[in-house]
Enzyme design. Structure first.
Site, mmCIF file in Angstrom:
data_model
loop_
_atom_site.group_PDB
_atom_site.id
_atom_site.type_symbol
_atom_site.label_atom_id
_atom_site.label_comp_id
_atom_site.label_asym_id
_atom_site.label_seq_id
_atom_site.Cartn_x
_atom_site.Cartn_y
_atom_site.Cartn_z
ATOM 1 N N ILE A 1 12.260 5.659 -22.555
ATOM 2 C CA ILE A 1 13.190 4.744 -22.186
ATOM 3 C C ILE A 1 13.895 3.440 -23.201
ATOM 4 O O ILE A 1 14.994 3.538 -23.121
ATOM 5 C CB ILE A 1 12.553 3.804 -21.059
ATOM 6 C CG1 ILE A 1 11.920 4.779 -19.983
ATOM 7 C CG2 ILE A 1 13.586 2.860 -20.424
ATOM 8 C CD1 ILE A 1 11.224 4.251 -18.814
ATOM 9 N N ASP B 1 5.017 -3.820 -35.499
ATOM 10 C CA ASP B 1 4.041 -3.788 -33.982
ATOM 11 C C ASP B 1 4.108 -4.958 -33.314
ATOM 12 O O ASP B 1 4.181 -6.211 -33.818
ATOM 13 C CB ASP B 1 2.441 -3.659 -34.717
ATOM 14 C CG ASP B 1 1.303 -3.844 -33.472
ATOM 15 O OD1 ASP B 1 1.750 -3.952 -32.428
ATOM 16 O OD2 ASP B 1 0.356 -3.433 -33.655
ATOM 17 N N VAL B 2 4.736 -4.784 -32.115
ATOM 18 C CA VAL B 2 5.172 -5.966 -31.255
ATOM 19 C C VAL B 2 3.974 -6.960 -30.846
ATOM 20 O O VAL B 2 4.337 -7.849 -30.306
ATOM 21 C CB VAL B 2 6.066 -5.302 -30.010
ATOM 22 C CG1 VAL B 2 5.243 -4.858 -29.012
ATOM 23 C CG2 VAL B 2 6.996 -6.427 -29.403
ATOM 24 N N ASN C 1 10.613 -3.736 -23.448
ATOM 25 C CA ASN C 1 10.248 -2.573 -22.974
ATOM 26 C C ASN C 1 9.000 -1.893 -23.631
ATOM 27 O O ASN C 1 8.337 -1.191 -22.702
ATOM 28 C CB ASN C 1 11.531 -1.558 -23.226
ATOM 29 C CG ASN C 1 11.387 -0.180 -23.034
ATOM 30 O OD1 ASN C 1 11.152 0.383 -21.996
ATOM 31 N ND2 ASN C 1 10.852 0.517 -24.274
ATOM 32 N N TYR D 1 -5.925 -1.744 -15.245
ATOM 33 C CA TYR D 1 -5.405 -2.739 -16.022
ATOM 34 C C TYR D 1 -4.063 -2.705 -16.277
ATOM 35 O O TYR D 1 -3.272 -3.494 -16.343
ATOM 36 C CB TYR D 1 -6.204 -2.833 -17.289
ATOM 37 C CG TYR D 1 -7.899 -2.845 -17.110
ATOM 38 C CD1 TYR D 1 -8.298 -3.567 -16.111
ATOM 39 C CD2 TYR D 1 -8.613 -2.065 -18.115
ATOM 40 C CE1 TYR D 1 -9.732 -3.560 -15.958
ATOM 41 C CE2 TYR D 1 -10.292 -2.043 -17.801
ATOM 42 C CZ TYR D 1 -10.603 -2.863 -16.998
ATOM 43 O OH TYR D 1 -11.861 -2.804 -16.351
ATOM 44 N N LYS E 1 1.283 -4.873 -15.324
ATOM 45 C CA LYS E 1 2.821 -4.871 -15.008
ATOM 46 C C LYS E 1 2.967 -5.781 -13.696
ATOM 47 O O LYS E 1 4.121 -6.203 -13.574
ATOM 48 C CB LYS E 1 3.164 -3.393 -14.583
ATOM 49 C CG LYS E 1 3.129 -2.518 -15.686
ATOM 50 C CD LYS E 1 4.303 -2.924 -16.787
ATOM 51 C CE LYS E 1 4.419 -1.799 -17.815
ATOM 52 N NZ LYS E 1 5.293 -2.068 -18.845
ATOM 53 N N THR F 1 8.963 10.915 -20.419
ATOM 54 C CA THR F 1 9.011 10.397 -21.910
ATOM 55 C C THR F 1 7.669 10.618 -22.507
ATOM 56 O O THR F 1 7.118 11.561 -21.848
ATOM 57 C CB THR F 1 9.059 8.781 -21.769
ATOM 58 O OG1 THR F 1 7.810 8.339 -21.170
ATOM 59 C CG2 THR F 1 10.072 8.348 -21.026
HETATM 60 P P1 NDP Z 1 7.120 6.105 -24.520
HETATM 61 O O1 NDP Z 1 5.633 6.362 -25.016
HETATM 62 O O2 NDP Z 1 8.056 7.243 -24.827
HETATM 63 O O3 NDP Z 1 7.500 4.973 -25.411
HETATM 64 C C1 NDP Z 1 6.891 3.723 -25.457
HETATM 65 C C2 NDP Z 1 7.250 2.731 -26.624
HETATM 66 O O4 NDP Z 1 6.647 1.593 -26.818
HETATM 67 C C3 NDP Z 1 7.886 3.590 -27.982
HETATM 68 O O5 NDP Z 1 8.807 3.436 -28.595
HETATM 69 C C4 NDP Z 1 6.305 2.972 -28.674
HETATM 70 O O6 NDP Z 1 6.463 2.922 -29.982
HETATM 71 C C5 NDP Z 1 6.409 1.652 -28.263
HETATM 72 N N1 NDP Z 1 5.150 0.759 -28.523
HETATM 73 C C6 NDP Z 1 3.867 1.068 -27.967
HETATM 74 N N2 NDP Z 1 3.004 0.233 -28.569
HETATM 75 C C7 NDP Z 1 3.827 -0.452 -29.243
HETATM 76 C C8 NDP Z 1 3.200 -1.582 -30.219
HETATM 77 N N3 NDP Z 1 1.952 -2.094 -30.284
HETATM 78 N N4 NDP Z 1 4.179 -2.016 -31.094
HETATM 79 C C9 NDP Z 1 5.420 -1.739 -31.095
HETATM 80 N N5 NDP Z 1 6.020 -0.672 -30.245
HETATM 81 C C10 NDP Z 1 5.086 -0.206 -29.276
HETATM 82 O O7 NDP Z 1 6.949 5.422 -22.888
HETATM 83 P P2 NDP Z 1 8.239 4.988 -21.906
HETATM 84 O O8 NDP Z 1 9.468 4.958 -22.640
HETATM 85 O O9 NDP Z 1 8.135 5.719 -20.627
HETATM 86 O O10 NDP Z 1 7.728 3.669 -21.812
HETATM 87 C C11 NDP Z 1 8.557 2.370 -22.075
HETATM 88 C C12 NDP Z 1 8.370 1.567 -21.178
HETATM 89 O O11 NDP Z 1 8.468 2.020 -19.493
HETATM 90 C C13 NDP Z 1 6.793 0.888 -20.989
HETATM 91 O O12 NDP Z 1 6.530 -0.509 -20.786
HETATM 92 C C14 NDP Z 1 6.131 1.698 -19.822
HETATM 93 O O13 NDP Z 1 5.082 0.864 -19.276
HETATM 94 C C15 NDP Z 1 7.361 1.700 -18.849
HETATM 95 N N6 NDP Z 1 7.131 2.491 -17.671
HETATM 96 C C16 NDP Z 1 7.175 4.077 -17.981
HETATM 97 C C17 NDP Z 1 7.124 4.889 -16.853
HETATM 98 C C18 NDP Z 1 7.118 6.300 -17.024
HETATM 99 O O14 NDP Z 1 6.995 7.334 -15.969
HETATM 100 N N7 NDP Z 1 7.740 7.048 -18.292
HETATM 101 C C19 NDP Z 1 6.889 4.525 -15.584
HETATM 102 C C20 NDP Z 1 7.065 2.982 -15.301
HETATM 103 C C21 NDP Z 1 7.143 2.240 -16.238
HETATM 104 P P3 NDP Z 1 5.730 3.383 -31.314
HETATM 105 O O15 NDP Z 1 4.823 4.510 -30.717
HETATM 106 O O16 NDP Z 1 6.690 3.903 -32.354
HETATM 107 O O17 NDP Z 1 4.909 2.219 -31.721
#
Ligand code: NDP
Length: 274
Positions: A19, A67-68, A94, A162, A167, A198
């Protein structure tokens, strides 16, 4: 052709995939200058390639590996964005995930370690990014869009308590922050996605890409799960985020949850009865 976000500077956390990646591409194509971030250098390189292939100039995007959840990572995001683009107009919080228990436990047995990691990523980093971006967003009368989930709403998710409570905390924090920050001209809202294809489900459950695809095909064709009849795509969520980040489109929406789920939350269990 002029873009809807010409001259705007946007930070999208978690934009190395899914996303967030689609959201960063969407803003960039609409004229914004975008900070793309995540931990995976490989995935960030792939986003850079996509941006360049979309005709976006390197002067209009910034890649920050970070790392956020770390204070230094957050500081780098803010300082590098300011140093390259000079301001911040829009923050999209996000980055997020459902972090699995190291021993694979679920439900009320899920360990406290996964609780702490889930809260730190989904809630604490969002709060800290909000605090750090605030003075800069106040200068531009900017926008914050937080990515929550339908699991925050009025349903229980038995196996991953959790993640759901994290959320729900995002939604509640958004309401409080929205009232507080609108006094400085900053608008805060959430988008609450349903099932979206995703890397989320692979990361969460350790599935292979084939296993994930099987899940998406199955749930996408089940009208009792998604009345729309198809799985969500990242662009569906990116467009909703852009709507809430565009003051011309959504100026009077403050502190709300925009559910984007193909109707999933409308379907009660009763509909599955034979
Ligand atoms: P992805 O796993 O495809 O993307 C997650 C993103 O978060 C990646 O870019 C990852 O980057 C980043 N991320 C995770 N942990 C860290 C960290 N510690 N530091 C920096 N970056 C981090 O999942 P989605 O795109 O689906 O998720 C995006 C958002 O949407 C999230 O908040 C998720 O909870 C929410 N969501 C998703 C749904 C779905 O069905 N897909 C449904 C509802 C909500 P990297 O690994 O490179 O660090």
């Amino acid at each position: 052709m002029p873009g809807r976000f010409d001259g705007k500077v946007v930070i999208v956390t978690g934009s190395s995939s899914g996303i967030g990646k689609e959201t960063a591409l969407h803003f960039a194509r609409e004229g914004a200058k975008v900070t793309v971030t995540g931990r995976s250098l490989e995935r960030l390189q792939a986003v850079k390639k996509e941006l360049l292939e979309s005709g976006i100039s390197e002067t209009d995007f910034l890649i920050v590996p970070a790392d956020v959840t770390s204070s230094t990572g957050q500081d780098e995001l803010i300082s590098q964005t300011l140093s390259k683009f000079g301001k911040i107009d829009i923050l999209v919080n996000n980055a997020g995930a459902s972090i699995t228990d190291a021993e694979g436990k679920t439900g009320v047995s899920q360990g406290i370690d996964s609780y702490e990691k889930t809260m730190k990523l989904n809630v604490q980093s969002l709060i800290e990014m909000t605090q750090k971006a605030r003075p800069h967003l106040a200068k531009t009368r900017g926008e914050i869009v937080n990515v929550s989930s339908i699991v925050a709403l009025g349903h229980g998710w038995q196996s991953r308590p959790y993640y759901s409570l994290a959320k729900a905390a995002v939604d509640q924090y958004t309401r409080a922050a929205a009232i507080d920050l609108i006094e400085e001209g900053i608008r805060v809202n959430t988008v609450n996605p349903g099932f979206v294809k995703t890397l989320f489900h692979e990361a969460e459950l350790g599935w292979t890409a084939d296993q994930a695809q099987e899940f998406y095909d199955d749930i996408g064709s089940n009208k009792y799960a998604i009345p729309a009849g198809f799985i969500g795509r990242p662009e569906h969520i990116a467009k909703a985020i852009a709507f809430l980040a565009d003051r011309n489109s959504s100026e009077f929406i403050v502190g709300q949850n925009l559910v984007v789920d193909g109707g999933t939350t409308l379907v009660l269990g009763i509909h599955a009865a034979k």
